[in-house]
Design a protein around this motif. Structure first.
Motif, mmCIF file in Angstrom:
data_model
loop_
_atom_site.group_PDB
_atom_site.id
_atom_site.type_symbol
_atom_site.label_atom_id
_atom_site.label_comp_id
_atom_site.label_asym_id
_atom_site.label_seq_id
_atom_site.Cartn_x
_atom_site.Cartn_y
_atom_site.Cartn_z
ATOM 1 N N ARG A 1 0.834 -1.187 0.000
ATOM 2 C CA ARG A 1 0.000 0.000 0.000
ATOM 3 C C ARG A 1 0.878 1.250 0.000
ATOM 4 N N GLU A 2 0.442 2.252 -0.768
ATOM 5 C CA GLU A 2 1.225 3.481 -0.833
ATOM 6 C C GLU A 2 1.284 4.131 0.539
ATOM 7 N N MET A 3 2.440 4.679 0.867
ATOM 8 C CA MET A 3 2.635 5.331 2.153
ATOM 9 C C MET A 3 1.852 6.648 2.204
ATOM 10 N N ASP A 4 1.235 6.917 3.376
ATOM 11 C CA ASP A 4 0.515 8.168 3.621
ATOM 12 C C ASP A 4 0.956 8.653 4.995
ATOM 13 N N SER A 5 2.064 9.392 5.010
ATOM 14 C CA SER A 5 2.713 9.758 6.270
ATOM 15 C C SER A 5 1.821 10.574 7.191
ATOM 16 N N ASP A 6 1.028 11.501 6.619
ATOM 17 C CA ASP A 6 0.216 12.360 7.473
ATOM 18 C C ASP A 6 -1.216 11.865 7.639
ATOM 19 N N GLY A 7 -1.549 10.713 7.043
ATOM 20 C CA GLY A 7 -2.856 10.111 7.227
ATOM 21 C C GLY A 7 -4.014 10.934 6.721
ATOM 22 N N ASP A 8 -3.787 11.715 5.663
ATOM 23 C CA ASP A 8 -4.869 12.548 5.142
ATOM 24 C C ASP A 8 -5.616 11.880 3.997
ATOM 25 N N GLY A 9 -5.284 10.635 3.724
ATOM 26 C CA GLY A 9 -5.975 9.906 2.666
ATOM 27 C C GLY A 9 -5.372 10.086 1.295
ATOM 28 N N VAL A 10 -4.344 10.934 1.151
ATOM 29 C CA VAL A 10 -3.659 11.146 -0.125
ATOM 30 C C VAL A 10 -2.261 10.546 -0.009
ATOM 31 N N PRO A 11 -1.923 9.529 -0.839
ATOM 32 C CA PRO A 11 -0.608 8.885 -0.739
ATOM 33 C C PRO A 11 0.511 9.900 -0.921
ATOM 34 N N ASP A 12 1.656 9.632 -0.271
ATOM 35 C CA ASP A 12 2.788 10.548 -0.325
ATOM 36 C C ASP A 12 3.206 10.868 -1.746
ATOM 37 N N GLY A 13 3.065 9.891 -2.650
ATOM 38 C CA GLY A 13 3.491 10.113 -4.018
ATOM 39 C C GLY A 13 2.685 11.173 -4.741
ATOM 40 N N ARG A 14 1.469 11.463 -4.266
ATOM 41 C CA ARG A 14 0.638 12.490 -4.904
ATOM 42 C C ARG A 14 0.288 13.624 -3.932
ATOM 43 N N ASP A 15 0.863 13.603 -2.753
ATOM 44 C CA ASP A 15 0.522 14.562 -1.702
ATOM 45 C C ASP A 15 1.406 15.795 -1.812
ATOM 46 N N ALA A 16 0.785 16.934 -2.154
ATOM 47 C CA ALA A 16 1.539 18.189 -2.269
ATOM 48 C C ALA A 16 1.946 18.711 -0.902
ATOM 49 N N GLU A 17 1.202 18.300 0.174
ATOM 50 C CA GLU A 17 1.553 18.693 1.540
ATOM 51 C C GLU A 17 1.588 17.424 2.391
ATOM 52 N N PRO A 18 2.734 16.708 2.380
ATOM 53 C CA PRO A 18 2.777 15.409 3.072
ATOM 54 C C PRO A 18 2.839 15.518 4.596
ATOM 55 N N ASN A 19 2.784 16.754 5.132
ATOM 56 C CA ASN A 19 2.887 16.915 6.585
ATOM 57 C C ASN A 19 1.716 17.706 7.159
ATOM 58 N N THR A 20 0.553 17.619 6.585
ATOM 59 C CA THR A 20 -0.609 18.316 7.142
ATOM 60 C C THR A 20 -0.958 17.722 8.496
ATOM 61 N N PRO A 21 -1.459 18.557 9.423
ATOM 62 C CA PRO A 21 -1.807 18.062 10.761
ATOM 63 C C PRO A 21 -2.887 16.990 10.698
ATOM 64 N N ARG A 22 -2.880 16.105 11.669
ATOM 65 C CA ARG A 22 -3.865 15.029 11.740
ATOM 66 C C ARG A 22 -5.267 15.639 11.832
#
Length: 506
Positions: free
Chosen positions: A363-384
């Motif tokens: 499964r694609e990684m989603d570091s900030d758990g916002d439902g958008v995988p890191d590979g397509r996440d323009a803001e990979p560190n949005t608050p929970r």
């Protein structure tokens, strides 16, 4: 005539060996198919010491033991030599030799003694290189024959009736093998030079990894019959004015010197990184052949064997433990459609974006758990808990329109495990805002007919609604499912066109 024939044979032997060297040199340093390097020590240097004997018109072991010639010949003549050798392969090598010898002999009332220097180039022939016992291990001993061409430089003295002490004569043997007639005093002695053919045989024993002991004998055949000054003695005997009674010498044999020696050789010259550092003279070609044959037999066995029964023989199979029934590529590796390093049969999202980082389940990684995988996440560190759009950018609720998308495999309406985090995000928002209603819009790519894609997009929307109601407990009445078919493509990649979008309704 015999000497010329022998010389022609030696030069022919040299030419044949040199002609074959381009092929045999690669054989001596070849890599075997099983990965072992057969690069051997092919150079050696050696020293030897020994006893010289002479056989000619005068010779070392005269049967008549007169007092005046007992000092000539016998076992008191010594010699020494040095060698530098290069083996082309286990059978043939070349050797440069430089030797020093004392030679002497007598016949009746005549005697001579000389010192000889002899450089030569020799061909070495390994007589045990093609066979012998213990074919499956390296040899410890070898028989080496040699023959070559060289130059002998001798400087010596001839004696009649034992020399001055017996009232006879003593003279220097000149370059022509004749005395500088006839004086009692020695005069300047010049070197007598002649071509030679050295022929020998040695037994060698390897007593250390790069050292061997050698014992052998070598005959030096001279291209001259005057090494022992026999012509001078005949001239003296034929001179009617000579003051000393002398015997006539009948020329009986060509001059030959025999050198019996013991010595050592040290081998060197392997290439850096070679796994074997064996002297090539002790190489067992059958051992190398045995290794190669074993490697071929192993390859044949692998060609006939398919342990994991995936249809790829073990010889070509890079993964010999794939589970039965798993689809594999031509090299036996399990199929990995998205190239994320997790085989499809273990991948919970076999269609993740190319190059995206995935977890152990694919499964694609989603570091900030916002439902958008890191590979397509323009803001990979949005608050929970922060609401984001499909690019992962933070948005205010009052401006919220697009929410995380759910993506599907080709021709599929099944919600994969890779989308669980996205659905969980939608469910979280729906529970936090019970007043919301959500439009769930399905889409398809353009592969297939328009009517089929319209139906497929509707089924995708209904599958998402079913998942949200059954798994997360959201009331079904809060959703409106519809399908847009292929009419609203998001991009040129079909992976992003096979999707379901969420729209918050007023």
């Amino acid at each position: 005539m015999k000497k010329l024939t022998l010389l022609a044979f030696v030069f022919g032997f040299f030419a044949a060996s040199a002609q074959d060297s381009s092929q045999t040199d690669s054989d001596a340093n070849a890599d075997s198919p099983d990965g072992k390097n057969y690069k051997y020590q092919s150079w050696s240097v050696g020293v030897d010491f020994g006893q010289s004997s002479f056989f000619g018109d005068l010779y070392s072991f005269e049967a008549r033991q007169q007092d005046y010639n007992s000092d000539f010949g016998g076992f008191g003549q010594f010699g020494a030599g040095v060698t530098l050798a290069k083996w082309i392969n286990t059978y043939i090598g070349f050797e440069g030799q430089f030797a020093w010898q004392q030679i002497s002999g007598s016949y009746k009332e005549y005697g001579f003694e000389s010192t000889m220097l002899r450089p030569s180039i020799n061909v070495l022939l390994n007589l045990t290189g093609a066979g012998g016992p213990n074919l499956e291990r390296q040899r410890k001993s070898a028989w080496i024959a040699s023959a070559g061409i060289g130059l002998a430089m001798t400087k010596g003295t001839g004696y009649i009736l034992g020399g001055d002490a017996n009232g006879g004569l003593q003279f220097d043997i000149t370059n022509a093998g004749r005395p500088q007639f006839f004086v009692d005093e020695s005069t300047a002695n010049s070197y007598q030079k002649t071509f030679i053919i050295p022929v020998g045989i040695q037994w060698r024993y390897r007593f250390a990894p790069s050292w061997d002991l050698k014992v052998g004998t070598q005959a030096t055949i001279f291209f001259s019959d005057e090494i022992d000054a026999s012509g001078a003695f005949m001239d003296y005997a034929d001179n009617p004015n000579n003051p000393v009674p002398t015997s006539n010498i009948q020329s009986r044999a060509a001059d030959v010197a025999l050198y019996t020696s013991v010595g050592v050789d040290w081998y060197f010259g392997w290439k850096k990184g070679s796994s074997k550092k064996e002297p090539i003279a002790y190489q067992n070609p059958f051992l190398e052949l045995s290794d190669r044959l074993a490697a071929v037999e192993n390859d044949v066995d692998n060609l006939k064997t398919d342990d994991d029964k995936d249809g790829v023989s073990d010889y070509f199979d890079k993964d010999k433990n794939t589970p039965e029934g798993v689809a594999v590529t031509g090299n036996g590796s399990a199929v990995d459609t998205d190239g994320d390093g997790v085989p499809d049969y273990m991948d919970e999202d076999p269609y993740s974006s190319r190059g995206a980082k995935v977890d152990a389940d694919g499964r694609e990684m989603d570091s900030d758990g916002d439902g958008v995988p890191d590979g397509r996440d323009a803001e990979p560190n949005t608050p929970r808990g922060q609401l984001v759009n499909f690019q992962g950018r933070s948005i205010d609720l009052k401006d919220a329109y697009y929410l995380p998308n759910v993506f599907f495999a080709f021709n599929s309406a099944t919600v994969t495990a890779a989308n669980e985090e996205r659905l969980a995000r939608i469910a979280e928002l729906m529970k936090k805002h019970p007043e919301w209603k959500m439009k769930v819009v399905g889409h398809a790519d353009k592969v297939g007919s328009e009517s089929y894609n319209k139906n497929l997009s509707e089924r995708r929307a209904q599958a998402v609604v079913k998942k949200l109601t059954q798994v997360y407990g959201i009331e079904e009445g809060r959703f409106i499912a519809e399908g847009k078919g292929e009419s609203e493509e998001l991009g040129t990649s079909n992976n992003v066109n096979r999707r379901v979008e969420f729209i918050i309704m007023d």
